[in-house]
Scaffold this motif. Structure first.
Motif, PDB file in Angstrom:
ATOM      1  N   GLY A 222     -10.084 -10.690  -0.084  1.00 55.68           N
ATOM      2  CA  GLY A 222     -11.577  -9.722  -0.148  1.00 55.68           C
ATOM      3  C   GLY A 222     -11.491  -9.645   1.105  1.00 55.68           C
ATOM      4  O   GLY A 222     -10.964  -8.861   1.709  1.00 55.68           O
TER       5      GLY A 222
ATOM      6  N   ARG B  89       1.059  -1.376  -0.002  1.00 53.43           N
ATOM      7  CA  ARG B  89      -0.003  -0.668   0.021  1.00 53.43           C
ATOM      8  C   ARG B  89       0.428   1.145  -0.149  1.00 53.43           C
ATOM      9  O   ARG B  89       1.796   1.695   0.930  1.00 53.43           O
ATOM     10  CB  ARG B  89      -1.045  -0.236   1.122  1.00 53.43           C
TER      11      ARG B  89
ATOM     12  N   ARG C 148      -7.778  -8.717   2.619  1.00 54.88           N
ATOM     13  CA  ARG C 148      -6.669  -7.489   2.360  1.00 54.88           C
ATOM     14  C   ARG C 148      -6.717  -6.002   2.992  1.00 54.88           C
ATOM     15  O   ARG C 148      -6.417  -5.404   2.836  1.00 54.88           O
ATOM     16  CB  ARG C 148      -7.476  -6.622   0.481  1.00 54.88           C
ATOM     17  N   ARG C 149      -8.957  -6.501   2.955  1.00 63.17           N
ATOM     18  CA  ARG C 149      -9.252  -5.150   3.576  1.00 63.17           C
ATOM     19  C   ARG C 149      -8.841  -5.168   5.019  1.00 63.17           C
ATOM     20  O   ARG C 149      -8.807  -3.724   5.767  1.00 63.17           O
ATOM     21  CB  ARG C 149     -10.863  -5.504   3.766  1.00 63.17           C
ATOM     22  N   LYS C 150      -8.696  -6.268   5.755  1.00 63.47           N
ATOM     23  CA  LYS C 150      -8.037  -6.061   7.616  1.00 63.47           C
ATOM     24  C   LYS C 150      -6.803  -5.813   7.430  1.00 63.47           C
ATOM     25  O   LYS C 150      -6.507  -5.419   8.162  1.00 63.47           O
ATOM     26  CB  LYS C 150      -8.557  -7.999   7.753  1.00 63.47           C
TER      27      LYS C 150
ATOM     28  N   SER D  71      -3.214  -2.664  -0.339  1.00 61.72           N
ATOM     29  CA  SER D  71      -4.268  -1.834  -1.834  1.00 61.72           C
ATOM     30  C   SER D  71      -4.321  -3.465  -2.244  1.00 61.72           C
ATOM     31  O   SER D  71      -4.663  -3.517  -3.644  1.00 61.72           O
ATOM     32  CB  SER D  71      -3.674  -0.163  -1.922  1.00 61.72           C
TER      33      SER D  71
ATOM     34  N   GLY E 158      -5.284  -3.680   5.441  1.00 63.93           N
ATOM     35  CA  GLY E 158      -5.651  -2.097   4.871  1.00 63.93           C
ATOM     36  C   GLY E 158      -4.389  -2.230   3.235  1.00 63.93           C
ATOM     37  O   GLY E 158      -3.626  -0.990   3.308  1.00 63.93           O
TER      38      GLY E 158
END
Length: 183
Positions: free
Chosen positions: A98, A77, A101-103, A107, A105
């Motif tokens: 999903g 990121r 990746r979100r948890k 990109s 942080g």
């Protein structure tokens, strides 16, 4: 058979057989609060050619539903790169792009290259375990892993496996327990 056995594995008490685990794993176990007070942690020697999950489970009669895999993820990121781990049951696939990746942080996220995973963990590929990973790495663990009274995971070496209470993994540094990480 003893109370540490699963399938045809006859595990030995872990604290008495740290020679069967990778050095970072042994160090983490030696410093783990409360482990000395329990006999719920075991280690079993296996054929290193059977370390991969499907072959291991079939040969030793261990269900995929009590076997957990630890994969190393490379996250990116804004020019920053870092590593993290993901622990899921062998019956599932990690939701890397999903939930993970979100948890985390990130990109962009992918499985870390084998040579990088081995170098950064100090463990053998095919035996990487969440026990003994660098303390600053996020360790995402599926809640289904934690729910098991006994789970089989890597030892850091291909020649052995650990048998641990699933809930003990929640005590690892930087552990994050997530619902539906494994799908």
């Amino acid at each position: 058979m003893n109370n540490l056995s699963l399938g045809s594995l006859d595990a030995l008490p872990l604290l008495e057989h740290l020679d069967l685990v990778a050095a970072p794993t042994a160090a983490a176990i030696s410093n783990w609060p409360g482990i000395a007070a329990t006999d719920a942690f075991g280690v079993a020697a296996i054929d290193p050619d059977l370390a991969d999950t499907a072959a291991f489970c079939e040969h030793y009669g261990v269900g995929l539903d009590v076997s957990a895999n630890c994969v190393i993820l490379e996250c990116k990121r804004e020019g920053k790169r870092w590593l993290a781990a993901c622990v899921i049951l062998a019956t599932t696939r990690a939701d890397v792009n999903g939930l993970a990746r979100r948890k985390l942080g990130a990109s962009k996220i992918s499985f870390a290259p084998m040579d990088k995973a081995v170098e950064q963990t100090g463990m053998e590929y095919g035996g990487i375990t969440p026990i003994g990973l660098p303390a600053d790495w996020p360790i995402l663990i599926d809640s289904a892993v934690i729910a098991h009274p006994r789970i089989i995971i890597g030892s850091g070496l291909r020649r052995s496996k650990l048998i641990v209470p699933g809930k003990a993994l929640a005590e690892l540094p930087s552990a994050l327990i997530l619902e539906n990480l494994g799908r």
